[in-house]
Motif scaffolding. Structure first.
Motif, PDB file in Angstrom:
ATOM      1  N   PHE A   8     -51.517 -28.634  33.644  1.00 51.00           N
ATOM      2  CA  PHE A   8     -52.439 -27.495  33.730  1.00 51.00           C
ATOM      3  C   PHE A   8     -52.510 -26.750  32.403  1.00 51.00           C
ATOM      4  O   PHE A   8     -53.569 -26.239  32.022  1.00 51.00           O
ATOM      5  CB  PHE A   8     -52.006 -26.550  34.839  1.00 51.00           C
ATOM      6  CG  PHE A   8     -52.201 -27.113  36.222  1.00 51.00           C
ATOM      7  CD1 PHE A   8     -52.881 -28.307  36.423  1.00 51.00           C
ATOM      8  CD2 PHE A   8     -51.696 -26.458  37.337  1.00 51.00           C
ATOM      9  CE1 PHE A   8     -53.048 -28.836  37.684  1.00 51.00           C
ATOM     10  CE2 PHE A   8     -51.872 -26.974  38.606  1.00 51.00           C
ATOM     11  CZ  PHE A   8     -52.549 -28.164  38.777  1.00 51.00           C
ATOM     12  N   ALA A   9     -51.396 -26.665  31.707  1.00 52.27           N
ATOM     13  CA  ALA A   9     -51.408 -26.030  30.386  1.00 52.27           C
ATOM     14  C   ALA A   9     -52.298 -26.813  29.418  1.00 52.27           C
ATOM     15  O   ALA A   9     -53.012 -26.226  28.594  1.00 52.27           O
ATOM     16  CB  ALA A   9     -49.981 -25.926  29.841  1.00 52.27           C
ATOM     17  N   PHE A  10     -52.268 -28.125  29.529  1.00 55.32           N
ATOM     18  CA  PHE A  10     -53.145 -28.958  28.694  1.00 55.32           C
ATOM     19  C   PHE A  10     -54.617 -28.688  29.018  1.00 55.32           C
ATOM     20  O   PHE A  10     -55.452 -28.587  28.106  1.00 55.32           O
ATOM     21  CB  PHE A  10     -52.804 -30.435  28.914  1.00 55.32           C
ATOM     22  CG  PHE A  10     -53.843 -31.380  28.391  1.00 55.32           C
ATOM     23  CD1 PHE A  10     -53.953 -31.627  27.034  1.00 55.32           C
ATOM     24  CD2 PHE A  10     -54.723 -32.013  29.260  1.00 55.32           C
ATOM     25  CE1 PHE A  10     -54.922 -32.497  26.552  1.00 55.32           C
ATOM     26  CE2 PHE A  10     -55.692 -32.881  28.790  1.00 55.32           C
ATOM     27  CZ  PHE A  10     -55.788 -33.125  27.423  1.00 55.32           C
ATOM     28  N   ILE A  11     -54.945 -28.550  30.290  1.00 58.66           N
ATOM     29  CA  ILE A  11     -56.329 -28.277  30.676  1.00 58.66           C
ATOM     30  C   ILE A  11     -56.775 -26.910  30.159  1.00 58.66           C
ATOM     31  O   ILE A  11     -57.911 -26.742  29.676  1.00 58.66           O
ATOM     32  CB  ILE A  11     -56.469 -28.349  32.206  1.00 58.66           C
ATOM     33  CG1 ILE A  11     -56.259 -29.795  32.698  1.00 58.66           C
ATOM     34  CG2 ILE A  11     -57.833 -27.852  32.655  1.00 58.66           C
ATOM     35  CD1 ILE A  11     -57.298 -30.770  32.221  1.00 58.66           C
ATOM     36  N   GLU A  12     -55.905 -25.907  30.216  1.00 59.84           N
ATOM     37  CA  GLU A  12     -56.254 -24.577  29.742  1.00 59.84           C
ATOM     38  C   GLU A  12     -56.515 -24.565  28.239  1.00 59.84           C
ATOM     39  O   GLU A  12     -57.362 -23.804  27.753  1.00 59.84           O
ATOM     40  CB  GLU A  12     -55.137 -23.596  30.088  1.00 59.84           C
ATOM     41  CG  GLU A  12     -55.001 -23.335  31.590  1.00 59.84           C
ATOM     42  CD  GLU A  12     -53.813 -22.450  31.912  1.00 59.84           C
ATOM     43  OE1 GLU A  12     -53.088 -22.096  30.947  1.00 59.84           O
ATOM     44  OE2 GLU A  12     -53.623 -22.111  33.092  1.00 59.84           O
ATOM     45  N   VAL A  13     -55.806 -25.394  27.495  1.00 61.11           N
ATOM     46  CA  VAL A  13     -56.024 -25.463  26.054  1.00 61.11           C
ATOM     47  C   VAL A  13     -57.280 -26.273  25.739  1.00 61.11           C
ATOM     48  O   VAL A  13     -58.049 -25.925  24.832  1.00 61.11           O
ATOM     49  CB  VAL A  13     -54.788 -26.074  25.358  1.00 61.11           C
ATOM     50  CG1 VAL A  13     -55.056 -26.314  23.873  1.00 61.11           C
ATOM     51  CG2 VAL A  13     -53.590 -25.164  25.530  1.00 61.11           C
TER      52      VAL A  13
END
Length: 545
Positions: free
Chosen positions: A156-161
């Motif tokens: 999810f952190a990858f998607i937010e970035v």
């Protein structure tokens, strides 16, 4: 005391044991210590009762009572049958961790911390002290940390970035519990699409996607998919094998003649013959009967629109697979009240229109409902809309439609089988297709899709910024009305001007909202200043390189 002795009044009763003197009441500190021990014992029992080993033992005891053909007394004394134990071990017991209560408490953390402090005080190097303590921390993490939650937070952190704007609409349509099927479309990317839907629906962490078995067999991707509770599905196209020789196909005929072929060993009934070369490359034909090594018949004649002339070409053989095992696994998942995600188009693509849906999503819903009477499976259409493809720092909009519940008539038709089953699946598939179209954007090509989005930006002149739902609704309105008026001269002229405007924005490397800012400010230096021109020169130079 009674005047008559006990033995005289009750001659057949054994004598009472002598009365022991009463012990003195415990002192205050003894009562405090005893109460403290009881509280500690109670909290420890509560912790152990909720630990993984205790949960595993409870699952084993529940399975004992449900194993058919066995006596309850025998199970209690001798244990459950071996097949029941194997079934439990294959479900949630990961390599025996749930059966060994070694990591049930916090003593591992205290031991690691204590060893670290002790070794540091004794003068050992800090690397040795940290390494020894990390062993205990690692073992504690294996027993107590949910790997699925860790993987989800990382992805999810990858998607937010990656995405600059991540908008979701229709989250209230998702039930917090109960069996649901997420029918997601369009399927543009094999990995990003599923992560976007998982992030968009945080209320259902139990979502498990149907993933190609070829991806599950890969090292990193397969481990991530397993950590996210994915279900492997073997796709026939992944098992395609090149055929020997060439095939000759004639229009309006069911006979296929081979040259140097080995149909007896390489082909079988219901397999697909896929053309691998020539002008009709990628065309597929279903086999009915294998006559010999050089001749076979098809289920239906080759239509002229698929093949308008006789030709010979090399081919591939795509086997026919029985997916009953996958369906049973999906049924069990839905019966547990969990969520299953599926991309009913059957594969990823980069088209601006939806592909025909596969009937597997209807079989999963109706089959699960028929396997457990009274269970209601809801199908949620989920639209994944990318505004600039998969570009870095772009926008994605996830729209969740209203739940679709199969009717009682469709369920009865599915149970009846035969023609009624096919008709019930087709009706439900049409309903799902209509629901997906309501939450997605379709266009004949990419330029037309960009035209719709530009029209939405040019049309809106309000003072406030549009919400994600309003942007999608206005763009969908243009997409639905365009086919009816696209041949009018005024619409053609408008289409040409908008495309020229989009090209001009691309050449100047500016966005439409910046042009709106200039129009509101009345000052061209806001965009076309010296700093912007220097930046534009650097940008164009990078593109040329």
């Amino acid at each position: 005391p009674h005047p008559t002795p006990h033995t005289a009044r009750f001659p057949n009763h054994p004598p009472f044991p002598p009365r022991q003197p009463a012990s003195p009441p415990p002192r205050r500190h003894e009562r405090t210590q005893r109460g403290k021990r009881e509280r500690e014992r109670g909290s420890a029992q509560l912790f152990l009762r909720n630990s993984r080993p205790a949960r595993a033992r409870r699952r084993m005891s529940e399975t004992k009572a449900t194993v058919p053909g066995s006596d309850a007394k025998t199970e209690t004394s001798a244990g459950p049958p071996k097949d029941a134990l194997k079934k439990i071990k294959g479900q949630k017991t990961r390599r025996g961790r749930d059966r060994i209560p070694i990591g049930a408490g916090l003593w591992l953390l205290w031991t690691g911390f204590g060893l670290n402090a002790t070794l540091s005080a004794l003068g050992y190097h800090w690397i040795i002290a940290q390494s020894v303590s990390m062993v205990f921390y690692f073992v504690w993490g294996i027993y107590n940390v949910d790997l699925s939650a860790v993987v989800r937070r990382f992805l999810f952190a990858f998607i937010e970035v990656f995405f600059k704007h991540f908008d979701v609409a229709g989250l209230s349509n998702v039930p917090h519990e109960g069996p649901i099927i997420l029918a997601c479309a369009p399927h543009n990317n094999q990995f990003v699409d599923g992560l976007c839907v998982l992030k968009a629906i945080p209320t259902r962490p139990d979502i498990g996607y149907l993933v190609a078995a070829s991806s599950m067999r890969k090292k990193v991707v397969g481990d991530l998919a397993k950590a996210l509770n994915s279900i492997g599905v073997e796709r026939p196209q992944d098992l395609a094998e090149p055929g020997t020789g060439k095939v000759t196909i004639t229009p309006e005929s069911v006979t296929v003649i081979g040259t140097g072929t080995k149909f007896k060993t390489e082909a079988h009934r219901k397999c697909l013959i896929k053309i691998a070369s020539g002008p009709f490359k990628s065309k597929t034909f279903r086999v009915d009967t294998v006559v010999s090594d050089t001749e076979l018949t098809l289920l239906k004649a080759v239509e002229s629109k698929d093949c308008n002339e006789k030709f010979s070409a090399r081919f591939k053989v795509i086997p026919h697979l029985d997916q009953s095992t996958v369906f049973r696994q999906v049924f069990k998942t839905l019966q547990k009240g969990k969520a299953v995600g599926i991309f009913p188009e059957g594969g990823s693509h980069d088209r601006t229109e939806l592909l025909p849906l596969k009937a597997g999503v209807t079989i999963m819903a109706l089959g699960a409902m028929s396997s457990r009477p009274g269970m209601q499976v809801k199908i949620l259409p989920v639209g994944i809309n990318y505004f600039k493809g998969h570009q870095f720092r772009s926008r994605v909009f996830i729209d969740i439609g209203s739940p679709i519940i199969p009717t009682e008539k469709q369920l009865k038709g599915y149970i009846a089988g035969g023609k009624d089953k096919r008709e019930a699946c087709n009706q439900l598939l049409k309903t799902i297709m209509a629901g997906i179209k309501a939450v997605t954007l379709e266009a004949p090509d990419y330029d037309t899709l960009q035209f719709f989005r530009a029209m939405r930006r040019l049309y809106w002149t309000g003072d406030r910024r549009m919400t994600a739902r309003e942007r999608f609704a206005l763009t969908s309105a243009f997409a639905r009305g365009y086919p009816d008026v696209k041949d009018k001269p005024l619409v053609k002229e408008l289409y040409k001007k908008v495309q020229e405007y989009i090209l001009m924005l691309k050449n100047y490397a500016i966005s439409d909202y910046k042009v709106q800012q200039v129009a509101d400010a009345g000052d061209e230096d806001t965009i076309m200043g010296d700093q912007f021109l220097i930046g534009l020169l650097v940008y164009r130079s990078v593109l040329l390189v």
